[in-house]
Design a protein around this motif. Structure first.
Motif, short mmCIF file in Angstrom:
data_model
loop_
_atom_site.label_atom_id
_atom_site.label_comp_id
_atom_site.label_asym_id
_atom_site.label_seq_id
_atom_site.Cartn_x
_atom_site.Cartn_y
_atom_site.Cartn_z
N VAL A 1 1.00 -1.02 -0.02
CA VAL A 1 -0.08 0.08 0.08
C VAL A 1 0.93 1.17 0.02
CG1 VAL A 1 -1.82 1.34 1.30
CG2 VAL A 1 -1.74 -1.34 1.24
N LEU A 2 0.69 2.25 -1.07
CA LEU A 2 1.57 3.39 -1.31
C LEU A 2 0.63 4.63 -0.84
CD1 LEU A 2 2.94 2.42 -4.84
CD2 LEU A 2 3.72 1.38 -2.53
N ASP A 3 1.51 5.62 -0.32
CA ASP A 3 1.13 7.05 -0.25
C ASP A 3 1.03 7.59 -1.53
OD1 ASP A 3 3.57 8.06 -0.67
OD2 ASP A 3 4.07 8.52 1.34
N PRO A 4 0.47 8.77 -1.60
CA PRO A 4 0.14 9.34 -3.08
C PRO A 4 1.55 9.88 -3.52
CG PRO A 4 -1.26 10.53 -1.35
CD PRO A 4 -0.28 9.68 -0.59
N GLU A 5 2.86 9.77 -2.87
CA GLU A 5 4.12 10.11 -3.57
C GLU A 5 4.52 8.80 -4.15
OE1 GLU A 5 4.82 12.91 -4.03
OE2 GLU A 5 3.47 13.93 -2.96
N GLY A 6 4.00 7.52 -3.73
CA GLY A 6 4.63 6.12 -4.03
C GLY A 6 5.36 5.53 -3.04
N ASN A 7 5.41 6.09 -1.94
CA ASN A 7 6.13 5.52 -0.71
C ASN A 7 5.50 4.54 -0.08
OD1 ASN A 7 8.38 7.37 -0.86
ND2 ASN A 7 6.95 8.88 -0.18
N GLU A 8 5.91 3.29 0.12
CA GLU A 8 5.37 2.27 0.84
C GLU A 8 4.84 2.58 2.30
OE1 GLU A 8 5.89 -2.51 0.11
OE2 GLU A 8 7.03 -1.90 1.97
N VAL A 9 3.74 2.29 2.60
CA VAL A 9 3.37 2.49 4.07
C VAL A 9 2.67 1.22 4.73
CG1 VAL A 9 2.95 4.89 3.37
CG2 VAL A 9 0.95 3.32 3.24
N HIS A 10 2.53 0.33 3.97
CA HIS A 10 2.16 -1.01 4.44
C HIS A 10 2.22 -2.24 3.46
CE1 HIS A 10 -0.34 -4.04 6.82
NE2 HIS A 10 -0.91 -4.24 5.32
N ARG A 11 2.67 -3.30 3.91
CA ARG A 11 2.64 -4.45 2.98
C ARG A 11 2.28 -5.78 3.87
NH1 ARG A 11 7.74 -6.82 0.70
NH2 ARG A 11 7.75 -5.06 -0.05
#
Length: 371
Positions: free
Chosen positions: A74-84
């Motif tokens: 799961v990514l934030d709007p900038e494409g950083n992973e916040v959950h897997r």
């Protein structure tokens, strides 16, 4: 031998045709498309629907082409992973479940190949009028000559032609759920390896999964919207431009996703809506699957409802005394309505997110095939 016209050659229609043939009916399937429809998202076969596939003789084949994800990010709007997660994905639920997820076009292909030898198919055609009397229903087609059938079943989706002809305008029965969904294919430009990615950016978001041995992507892009005017909501070209514009506004991979949507030959977009009706039959005409009780893709249960509905409808028709279609349709509704209600509720239980595992578990098994 009773004749039955089934409008819709997707999943519900051919499965119904299979079981009607098994019960001694003579089904004909009419499909608007010139052949099997390509594309579409991954769909789930859960709970009692697995038993329908097993009884139909297709579970082993469906299992052989199931998706085999290792997990999701799961990514934030900038494409950083916040959950897997390596335990579950949003599209299919727990990865250790007996339920299976398959591409819609793979499932359509399986049920067509399973039925094409003993079921009449009329491709590139559609029903234009229904004329019922005490002996049957004369059906007018756009291309073929008119024919009379004992029964007519509408298995032709959210925007069912049979429903409109027999019950009235779609607006009476369609309930908008506040969003639209677009699905399209693309090259695997992200290099995903059996791994899904999900992102939300404002009132829009997407899920991306690799398919076909990781050579392609299927993108499911959703955005919040009130119902669009009919001129836009049914114009695929206009919908494509709308989706392209919204994708271009995303902060991560928006440009490449927009370009993929612009080029995709399998582009699809439609409202997230449910069909809710007080009755699914009128005279010699009945509705099946999305045509009568679409739960929307937000439920994750549209395919399971279609499979179970097809089996139950055929079973009710076979058990009816002396071919009494009124008794058969009443029995079909009695058996299916609690199951439909439980599964439609999944779409609205948790707005903006999936229903709980407990609710899905209850809903997917909320019927017995051997009633």
């Amino acid at each position: 031998m009773q004749t039955v016209l089934i409008s819709g050659g997707g999943i519900a229609g051919p499965v119904l045709a299979h079981w009607l043939r098994r019960h001694g009916f003579r089904p004909t399937v009419v499909e608007r498309a010139p052949g099997r429809r390509p594309g579409g998202q991954a769909v789930d076969i859960r709970g009692v629907a697995l038993d329908v596939m097993r009884r139909t003789g297709l579970l082993e084949q469906a299992s052989s082409v199931r998706t085999r994800m290792r997990g999701m990010s799961v990514l934030d709007p900038e494409g950083n992973e916040v959950h897997r997660s390596t335990e579950a994905t949003f599209s299919s639920g727990r990865l250790d479940s007996e339920d299976i997820e398959v591409l819609r076009d793979d499932l359509v292909g399986l049920v067509y190949e399973h039925t094409r030898e003993d079921v009449e198919y009329l491709f590139d055609d559609t029903v234009t009028a229904l004329h019922e009397d005490e002996t049957g229903v004369r059906v007018d087609f756009a291309r073929h000559a008119s024919r009379t059938f004992d029964l007519v079943i509408g298995a032709d989706g959210l925007h069912s032609t049979v429903r409109r002809l027999a019950f009235g305008p779609e607006e009476r029965f369609s309930h908008h759920l506040g969003s639209y969904l677009s699905v399209f294919g693309a090259e695997n430009f992200l290099g995903l390896d059996d791994w899904q990615m999900w992102l939300s950016d404002g009132d829009a978001g997407f899920g991306i999964m690799p398919v076909r041995d990781n050579t392609e992507l299927r993108v499911a892009f959703g955005f919040a919207s009130a119902p669009l005017a009919d001129g836009l909501g049914r114009d695929l070209g206009a919908l494509r431009e709308l989706v392209v514009g919204k994708l271009e506004g995303l902060r991560w991979e928006g440009a490449r996703l927009a370009e993929a949507a612009r080029k995709a030959p399998d582009f699809y977009c439609d409202a997230m809506a449910q069909i809710r009706m007080d009755e699914w039959s009128r005279g010699r005409v009945a509705l099946l699957g999305d045509a009568g009780y679409c739960p929307s893709p937000l439920s994750g249960q549209g395919t399971s409802l279609a499979l179970v509905g097809a089996y139950v409808l055929a079973d009710s028709l076979a058990k009816a005394p002396a071919g009494d279609h009124r008794a058969a349709f009443a029995d079909y509704e009695r058996r299916m309505r609690p199951f439909v209600a439980a599964n439609q509720a999944l779409a609205t239980e948790n707005p903006g997110g999936p229903a709980s595992e407990e609710s899905v578990e209850r809903a997917k098994n909320a019927i017995s095939l051997d009633d």
